[in-house]
Every structure is written in structure tokens, then in C-alpha cells.
Scaffold this motif. Sequence first.
Motif, short mmCIF file in Angstrom:
data_model
loop_
_atom_site.label_atom_id
_atom_site.label_comp_id
_atom_site.label_asym_id
_atom_site.label_seq_id
_atom_site.Cartn_x
_atom_site.Cartn_y
_atom_site.Cartn_z
N LEU A 1 -3.14 4.29 2.13
CA LEU A 1 -2.28 4.72 2.54
C LEU A 1 -1.28 3.71 3.07
CD1 LEU A 1 -2.38 7.57 4.55
CD2 LEU A 1 -1.71 8.04 2.50
N GLU A 2 -2.37 2.35 2.88
CA GLU A 2 -0.92 1.34 2.67
C GLU A 2 -1.10 0.47 1.39
OE1 GLU A 2 -1.09 0.05 7.51
OE2 GLU A 2 -2.71 -0.77 5.95
N GLY A 3 -1.89 0.55 0.68
CA GLY A 3 -2.01 0.53 -0.95
C GLY A 3 -0.36 0.81 -1.38
N ARG B 1 4.43 0.39 -3.91
CA ARG B 1 6.33 1.12 -3.80
C ARG B 1 6.86 0.02 -3.24
NH1 ARG B 1 8.31 5.90 -3.86
NH2 ARG B 1 9.64 5.21 -1.86
N ALA B 2 6.61 -0.88 -2.60
CA ALA B 2 7.35 -1.88 -1.62
C ALA B 2 8.01 -3.02 -3.06
CB ALA B 2 6.95 -2.31 -0.27
N GLY C 1 7.66 0.03 1.76
CA GLY C 1 8.29 1.39 0.82
C GLY C 1 8.57 1.67 0.40
N GLY C 2 8.92 2.63 2.00
CA GLY C 2 10.56 3.89 1.87
C GLY C 2 10.01 4.90 1.46
N LYS D 1 6.37 -11.39 -5.12
CA LYS D 1 6.78 -11.49 -7.12
C LYS D 1 6.82 -9.80 -7.56
CE LYS D 1 3.93 -15.60 -6.93
NZ LYS D 1 2.53 -16.45 -7.49
N GLY D 2 7.00 -9.05 -6.94
CA GLY D 2 6.93 -7.85 -7.79
C GLY D 2 5.93 -7.29 -8.11
N GLN D 3 4.47 -7.80 -7.90
CA GLN D 3 3.00 -7.71 -8.55
C GLN D 3 2.59 -6.07 -7.90
OE1 GLN D 3 1.62 -11.08 -7.96
NE2 GLN D 3 1.70 -11.95 -9.98
N GLY D 4 3.24 -5.09 -8.30
CA GLY D 4 3.13 -3.93 -7.64
C GLY D 4 1.13 -3.44 -7.32
#
Length: 301
Positions: free
Chosen positions: A159-161, A166-167, A219-220, A272-275
Amino acid sequence: MFIGQVFIGQVFIGPLFIGGSGAGVSDMVSSGLLLDPIKGNICHSSIKIAIIGSRLANCGLDGTGAYQSHVREMAMSKPGAQVLMTLRQQIASGELPGGTRLAEIPTAQALGVSRMPVRMALRILEQEGLLVRAGARGYTVRSVTLDDIVAAVEVRGVLEGLAALRAAERGLDQVADTALRQCLADGDALFAKGHLIEGDIAAYEDMNIRFHEVLLAAGGSQAIREALMRNDHLPFASVKALAADKNDLEREFRRLNYAHMQHHAVYDALAKGQGARAEALMREHANATLAYTDLLSGLSS
């Protein structure tokens, strides 16, 4: 009873309620504990939140920055967090085995504290799934297996992953970025001296909770938050349920410092936006807990 709205920085988290137990906000703040931002679940008041509401006047708080400052001050000066950590570790080690009955007065006398921090700590341990109610005023230690904990921690990692994924894809706003950077700086300062003292465990727990809360907010997703809330009711599943060995602070330094280095890696991926990388790192961050299951020596496999 609804008393206001809760924010982390400028991010709306949810409504704040007080249940029917009779405990007020002022009681919870003075014991170093407070209601959780969502649905009244009790948590540490050291989480940096602001409450905007209409029923805080009788608490002597203004509901904004002064409230945050007051909460942090009370959390550091009162024994609530220490009582919580002591009882949690006693359950984990088997000093308080499954089936043991706990009540406020004898527990307060044994720990040398007043009843209020014990009352709040017992409620939190019930929220965490470590205690079950036994009668009007008492609790019983819940019997739990190591397999139960492993499964719950693995679920938290998933879940945190997802929240981290998303973040990263959404991008960190300035508020979240600043908050996460502050967590990293606080942790770096904690470990800079090369060792831990007993009081550092609570300081680390405060920083760690803030890091995870900010990431979750970034993560919203209310669905992820609610799923985590349900999972947090399982024993030792919550990020708030830190079990630490105060008798081996050298080992705790290595363990917690490693976890904090993972915080740095997670933040780097988020920034860095590396989802995909952020998701994998958060899953590993949760699963790293399982390498120290000997801290839960009082539990059966």
C-alpha cells in the motif's frame, strides 16, 4: 463529535472527531497523544498537523501554527509516548504475554506515571490490535503469531509502495517537498553523533511518522489511506508501532540509521518522478522490518 478539519501543511487530510469516551483534546495533547487525522483514530500528537475548527477555544489553542508548536512541545515534555513504547516492547518481548490483563491504575503504578498517559497508550495499543477490551475499564493482551505480523507488514509495503508511485507520478508540491526535506534533516541530525541515547528513539519515531504521513498525503488517494487504516489495526503493522530494544542502542542505531538511509533513497525517487523506483523502495522499506523479527521474541511463529 466533529471539532474541525485537519491539514498536513496545506493539504487537507480529513475531519477530526472526538468519540464518546469523554476524553477531550486538551487531555490528549497534555498526555503527548492526540486523535488521528482520519475518523478519530488515536495517534501521536507529534505529527505536525494544523486543526482548523470552531471548538478549540477551551483547549487554549488557536488552531493554526501555535497549535502545531504546542502539540510538539507537549509531545516532548510528557510521558505518553514513552509509556506507549514501553508497553509495546513488553508485549513484543513476551514480558506481557497473550491473555495478560491490563488496567489503568496498576499499570500507571508499575510505570511510575499518572493514569492519563496510560489511558491514552492503552487505547492506542487497542487501535494497533495489540489489546482487546476486557470489561468496562480493562484490556487483555491479544495473542498473535509472527506469521500474522509478517503478512500485515507485507500488506503495508504494498500500500505504501502504491502511495509512493502515485506521489512520484503526480509530482511533489512545495509543501510536501519541504516537509520531506525537513524529515531527512531531522533524521540526519539524530544520527550525526554516531550513537543513540534512549530519548532518540522517540525522536526517530516522530520523524518517521511524519515522513510516512506526508508521503501518504502526497499520494492523494483516500482509498489507499483507508486500506492502510484497516491494516494498521493488525498487530505491529502500523508505522506508528515501533518496537525498539532500549537495552541494545548500538543495534538500534544501525537498524534505524539504515531505515533513514532508505528515506533518503525514497525521497530521491519521488523528487525525480521515478514512480516504479519509489514503489519498490517503499516496499523494501516496510519489508526491512522483517529482518528484525527477533525483537518480537515473545510471539509464536
